[in-house]
Enzyme design. Structure first.
Site, short mmCIF file in Angstrom:
data_model
loop_
_atom_site.label_atom_id
_atom_site.label_comp_id
_atom_site.label_asym_id
_atom_site.label_seq_id
_atom_site.Cartn_x
_atom_site.Cartn_y
_atom_site.Cartn_z
N CYS A 159 0.82 -1.22 0.00
CA CYS A 159 0.00 0.00 0.00
C CYS A 159 0.85 1.27 0.00
CB CYS A 159 -0.94 0.00 1.19
SG CYS A 159 -1.95 -1.48 1.25
N HIS B 162 -3.46 6.82 2.19
CA HIS B 162 -3.85 5.50 1.69
C HIS B 162 -5.23 5.18 2.24
CE1 HIS B 162 -4.14 1.37 0.83
NE2 HIS B 162 -3.94 0.98 2.08
N ASN C 214 -10.05 -0.55 -0.49
CA ASN C 214 -8.59 -0.45 -0.38
C ASN C 214 -7.97 -1.02 -1.66
OD1 ASN C 214 -5.89 -0.87 0.17
ND2 ASN C 214 -6.23 -1.68 2.23
O1 UT7 Z 1 -3.90 -1.53 3.46
C1 UT7 Z 1 -3.45 -2.63 4.18
C2 UT7 Z 1 -3.53 -2.33 5.62
N1 UT7 Z 1 -4.64 -2.98 6.23
C3 UT7 Z 1 -5.56 -2.28 6.90
O2 UT7 Z 1 -5.57 -1.09 6.93
C4 UT7 Z 1 -6.57 -3.01 7.71
C5 UT7 Z 1 -6.63 -2.43 9.08
N2 UT7 Z 1 -7.64 -3.08 9.86
C6 UT7 Z 1 -8.97 -2.85 9.69
O3 UT7 Z 1 -9.37 -2.11 8.84
C7 UT7 Z 1 -9.91 -3.52 10.66
O4 UT7 Z 1 -9.15 -4.18 11.64
C8 UT7 Z 1 -10.86 -4.53 9.97
C9 UT7 Z 1 -11.91 -3.77 9.17
C10 UT7 Z 1 -10.11 -5.48 9.11
C11 UT7 Z 1 -11.62 -5.33 11.05
O5 UT7 Z 1 -12.29 -4.46 11.92
P1 UT7 Z 1 -12.12 -4.62 13.48
O6 UT7 Z 1 -12.96 -3.62 14.12
O7 UT7 Z 1 -10.64 -4.57 13.79
O8 UT7 Z 1 -12.71 -6.04 13.73
P2 UT7 Z 1 -12.04 -7.34 14.37
O9 UT7 Z 1 -11.02 -7.92 13.44
O10 UT7 Z 1 -11.63 -7.02 15.76
O11 UT7 Z 1 -13.28 -8.31 14.42
C12 UT7 Z 1 -14.43 -8.01 15.21
C13 UT7 Z 1 -15.49 -9.04 14.90
C14 UT7 Z 1 -14.97 -10.47 14.89
O12 UT7 Z 1 -15.98 -11.30 15.45
P3 UT7 Z 1 -15.84 -11.87 16.94
O13 UT7 Z 1 -14.57 -12.66 16.96
O14 UT7 Z 1 -15.80 -10.67 17.83
O15 UT7 Z 1 -17.06 -12.71 17.09
C15 UT7 Z 1 -14.83 -10.79 13.45
O16 UT7 Z 1 -14.93 -12.17 13.17
O17 UT7 Z 1 -16.02 -8.83 13.58
C16 UT7 Z 1 -15.99 -10.03 12.85
N3 UT7 Z 1 -15.82 -9.73 11.44
C17 UT7 Z 1 -16.85 -9.52 10.61
N4 UT7 Z 1 -18.17 -9.51 10.81
C18 UT7 Z 1 -18.97 -9.25 9.76
C19 UT7 Z 1 -14.66 -9.62 10.73
N5 UT7 Z 1 -14.93 -9.34 9.46
C20 UT7 Z 1 -16.27 -9.26 9.35
C21 UT7 Z 1 -17.14 -9.02 8.28
N6 UT7 Z 1 -18.48 -9.00 8.53
N7 UT7 Z 1 -16.70 -8.77 7.04
#
Ligand code: UT7
Length: 325
Positions: free
Chosen positions: A112, A252, A282
Site C-alpha cells: 500500500c 492511503h 482499499n
Molecule cells: O492496506 C493494508 C492495511 N490494512 C488495513 O488497513 C486493515 C486495518 N484493519 C482494519 O481495517 C480492521 O481491523 C478490519 C476492518 C479489518 C476489522 O475491523 P475490526 O474492528 O478490527 O474487527 P475485528 O477484526 O476485531 O473483528 C471483530 C469481529 C470479529 O468477530 P468476533 O470474533 O468478535 O465474534 C470478526 O470475526 O467482527 C468479525 N468480522 C466480521 N463480521 C462481519 C470480521 N470481518 C467481518 C465481516 N463482517 N466482514
C-alpha cells in the site's frame, strides 16, 4: 531542482461489487462493512483483465494531462503487489504496450506504500538529472489475491489504477520531500504466504489457500494510526511546516476509522482528508494516485495547495510526502 507532477490519470474496472453482493458470498452485512470500514462498494477486474491493462489506461490519461507522448518517457516505475506474472516485470509490459521505447521499466513492491515509494524513486532520478520524465503508476488487481471465503479480508479490497507523470521544475513547488520506512519484523501482519520461493505453487499450497492475502486486521489498525500520524509529522517537520500549513491530507484509503483517528490526532478536519474509499475500497498501491487524480480533476486540488501524502501497508512499510501543487 525538484520533481513535480505534470499530469495524473486513473482507471477502474467496470464491474461494481457492492456490500450487498458480498452478503451473498460470506457471512457479513452492509451495515457491518460500512460501520467498521467506511466502504460501500469496490471495483472488480473482468476475467483476464490484468494489472498492466488497468495501469496502461491510467498511464495514457496521465500522459495526455501532462501533454507528453509515450516516447518522451525516460523511466516507468510501477508499484504493485498483483503484477501480471512473476516474470517479467509488469512495468516492461506497460512500456511496450504504451510505446515508450526510450524508457527503462521497473516494478516496486511496497504494497500500500508502493506509490509513495515509487514517487521517491522518480524524484531521486529527476533531481539528480539522470532522467527527465518519469511515469509512476500504482495498479492493483487485488481481487486476484483475495480469498472470497474470508470475510476478514474480502470486504476490504478493490481493483484500480492511478498514474502520475513527473518532470523537473525550478519553481518553488513540486515534491518537497518524501520519507520512507519499513519494519520487516512485522512482515506477517499482512502477507500472501504462497506462490513465491518459500511455498512455490503446488497442489498442497493451493489446498491451504496460501495464494491469498492474510491479514491480522486489528493489530494492523493500531499500528496504522500511529505510523501515519508519525509519518505526517515527520514530513512537516522536515519542511519546517505545521499542520496548520496543510490544505489536504491524501492518505492511503484503508479504513475510514483509521483516517478519522489520524485526522483527529493531527488536528485536521475530515473536509481536509481526500477520500474515495467508500466507492473503491482499499486498492493498495493504487489508492493514493486514484484519489489524487479524482481530486485534481474535480478542482479540489489547485495550484499552490499543500498536500501531505501518508501511507502504510504490508512489509510493514509506511511513508509520507509533501507536495506543493
Ligand atoms: O492496506 C493494508 C492495511 N490494512 C488495513 O488497513 C486493515 C486495518 N484493519 C482494519 O481495517 C480492521 O481491523 C478490519 C476492518 C479489518 C476489522 O475491523 P475490526 O474492528 O478490527 O474487527 P475485528 O477484526 O476485531 O473483528 C471483530 C469481529 C470479529 O468477530 P468476533 O470474533 O468478535 O465474534 C470478526 O470475526 O467482527 C468479525 N468480522 C466480521 N463480521 C462481519 C470480521 N470481518 C467481518 C465481516 N463482517 N466482514
Amino acid at each position: 531542482m525538484r520533481s513535480h507532477i505534470l499530469g495524473t490519470g486513473a482507471y477502474v474496472p467496470k464491474q461494481v461489487l457492492t456490500n450487498v453482493d458480498l452478503e451473498g458470498l460470506v457471512e457479513t452485512s452492509d451495515s457491518w462493512i460500512v460501520e467498521r470500514t467506511g466502504i460501500r462498494e469496490r471495483r472488480k477486474a473482468a476475467p483476464g483483465e490484468a494489472c498492466s491493462d488497468l495501469g496502461i489506461q491510467a498511464a495514457q490519461l496521465a500522459l495526455q494531462a501532462a501533454h507528453l507522448q509515450a516516447d518522451d518517457l525516460d523511466l516507468i516505475v510501477l508499484a504493485t503487489c498483483t503484477g501480471d506474472s512473476p516474470l517479467p516485470s509488469t512495468a516492461s509490459l506497460i512500456q511496450y504496450r504504451l510505446g515508450a521505447t526510450s524508457a527503462a521499466a521497473l516494478d516496486i513492491s511496497a504494497a500500500c506504500c508502493g506509490f509513495v515509494y515509487a514517487l521517491s524513486v522518480a524524484d531521486a532520478y529527476i533531481r539528480s538529472g539522470v532522467y527527465r520524465h518519469v511515469l509512476v503508476i500504482g495498479s492493483e488487481v487485488m481481487s486476484s489475491i483475495t480469498d472470497w471465503t474470508d470475510r476478514n479480508t474480502c470486504v476490504l479490497f478493490g481493483d484500480g489504477a492511478g498514474a502520475a507523470v513527473l518532470g523537473p521544475t525550478e519553481e518553488d513547488r513540486g515534491l518537497l520531500s518524501v520519507h520512507l520506512h519499513a519494519d520487516g519484523r512485522l512482515s506477517d501482519l499482512i502477507c500472501v504466504p504462497g506462490g513465491g520461493s518459500t511455498y512455490p505453487v503446488s497442489e498442497s499450497m493451493l489446498a491451504e489457500r496460501l495464494q491469498y492475502v492474510k491479514m491480522r486486521g486489528n493489530e494492523t489498525f493500531k499500528i496504522a494510526v500511529k505510523t501515519m500520524e508519525d509519518a505526517v509529522r515527520e514530513a512537516l517537520d522536515a519542511q519546517n511546516m505545521k499542520v496548520s500549513d496543510v490544505d489536504f491530507l491524501l492518505p492511503h484509503q484503508a479504513n475510514i476509522r483509521i483516517l478519522k483517528a489520524v485526522a483527529q490526532r493531527l488536528g485536521l478536519s475530515m473536509e481536509q482528508v481526500i477520500l474515495n474509499l467508500d466507492r473503491f475500497g482499499n486498492t493498495s498501491a493504487a489508492s493514493i494516485p486514484l484519489a489524487l487524480d479524482e481530486a485534481v480533476r474535480a478542482g479540489q486540488i489547485r495550484p499552490g495547495c499543500l498536500i501531505v501524502l501518508a501511507a502504510f501497508g504490508a512489509g510493514l512499510t509506511w511513508a509520507s510526502g509533501v507536495i506543493r501543487w
